[in-house]
Design a protein around this motif. Structure first.
Motif, PDB file in Angstrom:
ATOM      1  N   PRO A 135      37.239  34.128  37.180  1.00  0.00           N
ATOM      2  CA  PRO A 135      38.233  35.104  36.697  1.00  0.00           C
ATOM      3  C   PRO A 135      37.572  36.336  36.089  1.00  0.00           C
ATOM      4  O   PRO A 135      36.497  36.266  35.492  1.00  0.00           O
ATOM      5  CB  PRO A 135      39.024  34.313  35.644  1.00  0.00           C
ATOM      6  N   SER A 136      38.231  37.453  36.255  1.00  0.00           N
ATOM      7  CA  SER A 136      37.761  38.712  35.673  1.00  0.00           C
ATOM      8  C   SER A 136      37.838  38.634  34.156  1.00  0.00           C
ATOM      9  O   SER A 136      38.735  37.993  33.589  1.00  0.00           O
ATOM     10  CB  SER A 136      38.615  39.874  36.179  1.00  0.00           C
ATOM     11  N   THR A 137      36.903  39.292  33.502  1.00  0.00           N
ATOM     12  CA  THR A 137      36.897  39.292  32.029  1.00  0.00           C
ATOM     13  C   THR A 137      38.059  40.113  31.469  1.00  0.00           C
ATOM     14  O   THR A 137      38.539  39.857  30.367  1.00  0.00           O
ATOM     15  CB  THR A 137      35.567  39.880  31.513  1.00  0.00           C
ATOM     16  N   GLU A 138      38.524  41.107  32.232  1.00  0.00           N
ATOM     17  CA  GLU A 138      39.609  41.965  31.769  1.00  0.00           C
ATOM     18  C   GLU A 138      40.975  41.413  32.138  1.00  0.00           C
ATOM     19  O   GLU A 138      41.947  41.578  31.400  1.00  0.00           O
ATOM     20  CB  GLU A 138      39.448  43.385  32.342  1.00  0.00           C
ATOM     21  N   ASN A 139      41.078  40.792  33.317  1.00  0.00           N
ATOM     22  CA  ASN A 139      42.357  40.253  33.772  1.00  0.00           C
ATOM     23  C   ASN A 139      42.123  38.883  34.401  1.00  0.00           C
ATOM     24  O   ASN A 139      41.607  38.785  35.514  1.00  0.00           O
ATOM     25  CB  ASN A 139      43.001  41.200  34.781  1.00  0.00           C
ATOM     26  N   PRO A 140      42.482  37.823  33.700  1.00  0.00           N
ATOM     27  CA  PRO A 140      42.197  36.467  34.200  1.00  0.00           C
ATOM     28  C   PRO A 140      42.868  36.145  35.533  1.00  0.00           C
ATOM     29  O   PRO A 140      42.471  35.193  36.202  1.00  0.00           O
ATOM     30  CB  PRO A 140      42.746  35.568  33.075  1.00  0.00           C
ATOM     31  N   ASN A 141      43.901  36.936  35.914  1.00  0.00           N
ATOM     32  CA  ASN A 141      44.603  36.673  37.170  1.00  0.00           C
ATOM     33  C   ASN A 141      43.894  37.262  38.386  1.00  0.00           C
ATOM     34  O   ASN A 141      44.371  37.110  39.511  1.00  0.00           O
ATOM     35  CB  ASN A 141      46.029  37.229  37.096  1.00  0.00           C
ATOM     36  N   TRP A 142      42.823  37.966  38.145  1.00  0.00           N
ATOM     37  CA  TRP A 142      42.055  38.572  39.241  1.00  0.00           C
ATOM     38  C   TRP A 142      40.654  37.990  39.253  1.00  0.00           C
ATOM     39  O   TRP A 142      40.152  37.577  38.208  1.00  0.00           O
ATOM     40  CB  TRP A 142      41.997  40.098  39.056  1.00  0.00           C
ATOM     41  N   PRO A 143      39.999  37.986  40.416  1.00  0.00           N
ATOM     42  CA  PRO A 143      40.466  38.419  41.741  1.00  0.00           C
ATOM     43  C   PRO A 143      41.485  37.454  42.336  1.00  0.00           C
ATOM     44  O   PRO A 143      41.618  36.314  41.889  1.00  0.00           O
ATOM     45  CB  PRO A 143      39.184  38.438  42.567  1.00  0.00           C
ATOM     46  N   LYS A 144      42.196  37.931  43.353  1.00  0.00           N
ATOM     47  CA  LYS A 144      43.177  37.104  44.045  1.00  0.00           C
ATOM     48  C   LYS A 144      42.487  36.425  45.223  1.00  0.00           C
ATOM     49  O   LYS A 144      41.938  37.090  46.108  1.00  0.00           O
ATOM     50  CB  LYS A 144      44.332  37.963  44.557  1.00  0.00           C
ATOM     51  N   VAL A 145      42.511  35.096  45.214  1.00  0.00           N
ATOM     52  CA  VAL A 145      41.891  34.325  46.292  1.00  0.00           C
ATOM     53  C   VAL A 145      42.895  33.280  46.765  1.00  0.00           C
ATOM     54  O   VAL A 145      43.374  32.469  45.959  1.00  0.00           O
ATOM     55  CB  VAL A 145      40.585  33.641  45.835  1.00  0.00           C
ATOM     56  N   PHE A 146      43.231  33.315  48.015  1.00  0.00           N
ATOM     57  CA  PHE A 146      44.151  32.334  48.579  1.00  0.00           C
ATOM     58  C   PHE A 146      43.797  32.151  50.054  1.00  0.00           C
ATOM     59  O   PHE A 146      43.158  33.021  50.668  1.00  0.00           O
ATOM     60  CB  PHE A 146      45.610  32.782  48.425  1.00  0.00           C
ATOM     61  N   GLY A 147      44.196  31.039  50.628  1.00  0.00           N
ATOM     62  CA  GLY A 147      43.783  30.788  51.996  1.00  0.00           C
ATOM     63  C   GLY A 147      44.658  29.796  52.718  1.00  0.00           C
ATOM     64  O   GLY A 147      45.722  29.389  52.230  1.00  0.00           O
ATOM     65  N   ILE A 148      44.175  29.379  53.884  1.00  0.00           N
ATOM     66  CA  ILE A 148      44.908  28.458  54.746  1.00  0.00           C
ATOM     67  C   ILE A 148      43.895  27.710  55.602  1.00  0.00           C
ATOM     68  O   ILE A 148      42.799  28.224  55.880  1.00  0.00           O
ATOM     69  CB  ILE A 148      45.924  29.225  55.626  1.00  0.00           C
ATOM     70  N   SER A 149      44.263  26.500  56.023  1.00  0.00           N
ATOM     71  CA  SER A 149      43.412  25.702  56.910  1.00  0.00           C
ATOM     72  C   SER A 149      44.183  25.361  58.183  1.00  0.00           C
ATOM     73  O   SER A 149      45.428  25.384  58.204  1.00  0.00           O
ATOM     74  CB  SER A 149      42.974  24.416  56.215  1.00  0.00           C
ATOM     75  N   PHE A 150      43.451  25.062  59.235  1.00  0.00           N
ATOM     76  CA  PHE A 150      44.083  24.627  60.477  1.00  0.00           C
ATOM     77  C   PHE A 150      44.573  23.191  60.323  1.00  0.00           C
ATOM     78  O   PHE A 150      43.874  22.332  59.758  1.00  0.00           O
ATOM     79  CB  PHE A 150      43.094  24.724  61.639  1.00  0.00           C
ATOM     80  N   ASN A 151      45.742  22.942  60.818  1.00  0.00           N
ATOM     81  CA  ASN A 151      46.295  21.582  60.797  1.00  0.00           C
ATOM     82  C   ASN A 151      45.919  20.858  62.083  1.00  0.00           C
ATOM     83  O   ASN A 151      46.271  21.314  63.177  1.00  0.00           O
ATOM     84  CB  ASN A 151      47.821  21.617  60.668  1.00  0.00           C
ATOM     85  N   GLY A 152      45.204  19.769  61.951  1.00  0.00           N
ATOM     86  CA  GLY A 152      44.862  18.969  63.124  1.00  0.00           C
ATOM     87  C   GLY A 152      44.096  19.770  64.147  1.00  0.00           C
ATOM     88  O   GLY A 152      43.072  20.401  63.844  1.00  0.00           O
TER      89      GLY A 152
END
Length: 511
Positions: A135-152
């Motif tokens: 988390p960023s020292t100034e804004n704990p909600n940043w950076p934004k990291v999200f993702g997805i995986s292949f199913n089967g």
């Protein structure tokens, strides 16, 4: 324990933006492939300066005044042969440039990595095969990291549509990253939409729309002055003034096209390639014609010589080469360019233009020196005075240009990550202001008037010595018969009171 080092590791990834060109602030991904960077595979999704959303306590501006990055139908596609393997997550990473140290890390002071390694996973600071971040020292909600995986054994995986609201002004970067060697042929499709409070223009480009609006107005004012004088004294116009008229017309078109280019981009989010091409082309033509005109004036064309003689083909060849080199450079720099990144043009595109500029300057001042000497030798004081002013203006412009180039180099060397994006628009704007200022000086020096023809070329026999206080008259001597050659040779010319030589020959008389 996890040790985060300096930001030098992340510089190659930030520079990776050169991999592809997008079409607008609506960043479209048309099957871009992931490229290996360190132990990660990366696609650069965009970099733009974004201003924070306007404060709206009553929630009246649902869309206008909001700043955001929106993901729409971002889809990852893997080859059929890779569908038999289980895959790790594909992640989207959005961060502000000041938080670049939050991405990546190293274990026990080892080599810095973007993807979590087995050693780091053992420390419990990250999950193996995922992007390392904190988390960023100034804004704990940043950076934004999200993702997805292949199913089967699916060949396609699609990110859920979402919007990231921007609440802090900064330079934002988006990267799609995965850490799976089995997905080395993975591609990404879809689009992301980046928006500032006042429209879709990237933050660095936003001030340029207003700038070109003011420049359009400035050219209109200059055009009104010039064209009114041109219409008033059209009988006294000489070729050089026609060339200046052409440059003013090209300048008006160029400024208007750049304004409409940015206005359309700001409104729709799609860079209008057609308008951009026209703006680039008119600008390149204007600069080429301006260089050629300044060179011809320096050679004395239309003022002390009627033609360029054998130099015409060389001047045309130099102008054509400059046009081609400049056109290619400007197309690469501007057409389709959206991300707020400066210095995208490769060195082999910048160098030819710089060399040709230097060659023009050298030839211009060499020619000016010869023309000034010629005018001084013939004592054409009126033309000599105007050429001295022209030379001084050019010298000032060159000195200022050299100083600005040094500042520009300093600016870019100290702004590796484009953190000074809010003031970066001044660099291209300066060159437009400088060229416009020089054009104004030329317009004042050679403005159409009832005395315009005194600056134009005329036969040297009629020009004589162009002095303000003395008029010299040359009278053609009468023909002398061959039989009287001897007496004619002994004749003595008589000087009259106004300093002119009487061409009538008198024989000496003997008392």
């Amino acid at each position: 324990m996890l040790k985060l080092r300096d930001s030098f590791f992340f510089l190659p990834i930030l520079c990776f933006c050169f991999v592809f060109i997008v079409d607008g602030s609506v960043h479209e991904y048309n099957g871009e492939k992931f490229v290996g960077k360190g132990n990660a595979f990366v696609v650069h999704g965009g970099s733009e300066g974004i201003y924070s959303s306007f404060a709206d306590p009553y929630n009246v501006t649902a869309t206008i005044g909001d700043s955001y990055i929106r993901f729409e139908k971002v889809t990852f596609r893997r080859p059929k042969e890779a569908a038999n393997f289980s895959s790790k997550a594909i992640q989207a990473v959005v961060f502000e440039v000041e938080d670049r140290d939050s991405i990546g890390g190293s274990a026990y002071g080892g080599q810095r990595a973007v993807c979590c390694t087995a050693d780091l996973a053992k420390l419990g600071v990250c999950l193996e095969g995922e992007v390392i971040y904190r988390p960023s020292t100034e804004n704990p909600n940043w950076p934004k990291v999200f993702g997805i995986s292949f199913n089967g054994d699916d060949e396609v995986a699609t990110l859920r549509s979402r919007s990231i609201k921007i609440t802090k002004t900064g330079m934002y970067n988006l990267y799609f990253i995965h850490c799976d060697v089995n997905l080395k042929d993975l591609t990404v499709e879809g689009k992301t939409i980046w928006k500032n409070p006042n429209g879709y223009l990237p933050g660095r480009m936003a001030p340029l729309m207003n700038f070109y609006g003011f420049m359009s107005l400035a050219f209109v004012i200059l055009g009104i002055f010039w064209f009114s004088q041109y219409a008033r004294f059209w009988r006294e116009i000489f070729p050089l003034q026609n060339c200046i008229t052409l440059v003013i017309t090209l300048g008006m078109l160029e400024m208007a096209l750049w304004y409409f280019d940015y206005a359309e981009f700001n409104e729709s989010g799609i860079r209008p390639v057609g308008i951009t091409m026209w703006a680039v082309s008119f600008g390149t033509i204007k600069r080429t014609v301006s260089w050629i005109i300044i060179l011809m004036v320096s050679m004395g064309y239309g003022v002390v010589r009627p033609t360029l003689g054998g130099l015409t083909s060389k001047v045309i060849m130099l102008g054509a080469t400059f046009f081609l080199a400049s056109e290619v450079l400007e197309v690469v720099e501007n057409v389709g360019a959206v991300s707020d990144l400066s210095g995208k043009a490769r060195l082999f595109l910048v160098l030819p233009v710089a060399i040709l500029d230097a060659f023009f300057i050298l030839w211009i001042f060499t020619s000016l020196s010869a023309t000034l000497n010629k005018l001084q030798a013939r004592r054409m004081t009126v033309k000599l005075d105007i050429y001295r002013k022209f030379t001084n203006a050019l010298a000032v412009a060159v000195i200022v240009s050299v100083g600005w180039i040094c500042y520009e180099l300093y600016f870019k060397l100290n702004d590796v990550y484009n953190e000074q994006w809010q003031s970066a628009w001044i660099i291209p704007a300066f060159w437009q202001v400088l060229s416009f200022s020089l054009l104004c000086v030329i317009c004042v020096l050679w403005a159409p008037s009832q005395n315009s023809m005194r600056y134009a070329y005329s036969d040297e026999a009629n020009e004589g010595f162009d002095k303000d206080d003395t008029t010299l008259t040359l009278i053609k001597p009468s023909s002398t018969p061959m039989t009287d050659f001897k007496s004619a040779a002994e004749a003595r010319p008589v000087q009259v009171h106004n300093g002119a030589w009487n061409g009538d020959l008198e024989e000496d008389k003997t008392v």
